[in-house]
Design a protein around this motif. Structure first.
Motif, short mmCIF file in Angstrom:
data_model
loop_
_atom_site.label_atom_id
_atom_site.label_comp_id
_atom_site.label_asym_id
_atom_site.label_seq_id
_atom_site.Cartn_x
_atom_site.Cartn_y
_atom_site.Cartn_z
N UNK A 76 0.66 -1.21 0.00
CA UNK A 76 0.04 -0.09 0.06
C UNK A 76 0.79 1.16 0.03
N UNK A 77 0.64 2.26 -0.93
CA UNK A 77 1.30 3.53 -0.85
C UNK A 77 2.43 3.48 -1.88
N UNK A 78 2.91 2.29 -2.70
CA UNK A 78 3.93 2.16 -3.21
C UNK A 78 3.77 2.51 -4.51
N UNK A 85 1.34 -0.52 -5.88
CA UNK A 85 0.38 -1.03 -4.90
C UNK A 85 -0.72 -1.32 -6.00
N UNK A 86 -1.77 -2.09 -5.28
CA UNK A 86 -2.98 -2.38 -6.06
C UNK A 86 -3.53 -1.34 -6.57
N UNK A 87 -3.98 -0.11 -6.16
CA UNK A 87 -4.59 1.00 -6.29
C UNK A 87 -4.00 1.50 -7.48
N UNK A 139 -2.33 -7.43 -1.94
CA UNK A 139 -2.30 -6.28 -2.80
C UNK A 139 -2.07 -7.08 -4.18
N UNK A 140 -1.26 -8.14 -4.13
CA UNK A 140 -1.09 -9.07 -5.36
C UNK A 140 -2.09 -9.70 -5.65
#
Length: 315
Positions: A78-80, A83-85, A116-117
């Motif tokens: 998250x936040x990278x 990330x999934x988003x 996330x993956x």
């Protein structure tokens, strides 16, 4: 003499008047500059809020067919930037663009969060079903391991370089134990909990055998989920090898022989020879300056917070 004195007074007054006018003009100039800078900053903040400064590509109206590229670089968290988003936003924009003839997911990731993956895997499957005429392929740069491979398994085919690293189909939970050091230093751990497992795998307490067994069972369950996803994505292309799901990592050449990859290829070669549309458009969402500023502040604050035990990772 009187006239000479008057001249001197007049000259002095004129000099003072000219100096005052110059100072007023200078002050007026600085006021204008500061107002302009203030207006400029307000405009930039407004533009950032409206998303005008975002670096994400909107290829609508670019004209002509293209191959869409979405990058997934770095740790999946998250936040990278992987990330999934971020990745899912790029994929959605790529698939919905009317000029996209194929999508390339370019991966250079050692893995990361299984959640996330998994979200990226599910979104690729959903988009592929919604847009059956648009294929999606993975192109691996240096590494596509663990969580990175989890996401790649959802794509139609995986292309690698002969020296790329792929696989590492396993799960880990890591941390540290400080009980020995505490004994040497004469430090006593005082942990109070409500619920006997609330201090689960506390690094400052002796290892609890029951908790260790529970953790291993949980890792085994998540590992099986990973295996099921890879089998679902790769199907009959997977060769029967007992080491495939052992957590080992393979180079691209070995990966092809094992059925973990389909062939050699780069972004350019896959766009040109597989999708048959050489022109590429990058749909990877890019951070705007406001996002980077906020993230830098968050990183600075996080640097001063105590470190916590590492979480569950596909690595």
């Amino acid at each position: 003499m009187a006239e000479s004195g008057n001249n001197w007074e007049r000259d002095t007054l004129e000099k003072l008047l000219l100096a005052t006018i110059k100072e007023q003009r200078k002050a007026r100039g600085w006021n204008i500059l500061f107002r302009f800078m203030t207006f400029g900053m307000m405009f930039l903040v407004f533009a950032a809020a409206m998303g005008w400064l975002s670096g994400s590509k909107d290829a609508e109206g670019l004209g002509g067919s293209h191959t869409a590229v979405v990058e997934m670089f770095g740790e999946i968290a998250p936040g990278s930037r992987a990330s999934a988003d971020v990745v899912m936003e790029g994929l959605r924009n790529a698939f919905k663009d009317k000029n996209t003839k194929g999508v390339i997911l370019r991966i250079n990731s050692p893995g990361g969060s299984p959640v996330q993956a998994g979200q990226i895997f599910d979104e690729i499957r959903r988009l592929r079903a919604r847009h059956p005429a648009i294929p999606i392929y993975t192109v691996v740069d240096d590494i596509c391991a663990s969580g990175g491979y989890y996401a790649a398994a959802a794509t139609d085919k995986i292309y690698v370089d002969k020296a790329s690293l792929i696989g590492s189909i396993g799960v880990l939970m890591n941390g540290f134990g400080f009980t020995g050091a505490m004994e040497k230093l004469g430090v006593e751990r005082r942990l109070l909990t409500a619920g006997k497992n609330k201090g689960f795998l506390d690094p400052f307490s002796p290892m609890n055998a029951e908790q260790q067994t529970f953790a291993k069972e949980m890792l085994t369950q998540i590992h099986q989920q990973f295996i099921d996803v890879v089998r679902q994505g790769r199907g009959k292309r997977l060769k029967d090898d007992e080491n495939t799901f052992s957590g080992l990592i393979w180079n691209g050449e070995q990966g092809i022989k094992m059925g973990l990859a389909d062939g050699f290829g780069s972004v350019d070669s896959v766009a040109r020879d597989v999708i048959k549309v050489e022109k590429t458009v990058d749909f990877t969402p890019k951070e705007n300056w406001a996002d980077r500023f906020a993230k830098n502040i968050g990183t600075s604050v996080a640097d001063h917070l105590p470190l916590s035990q590492s979480g569950l990772q596909l690595r």
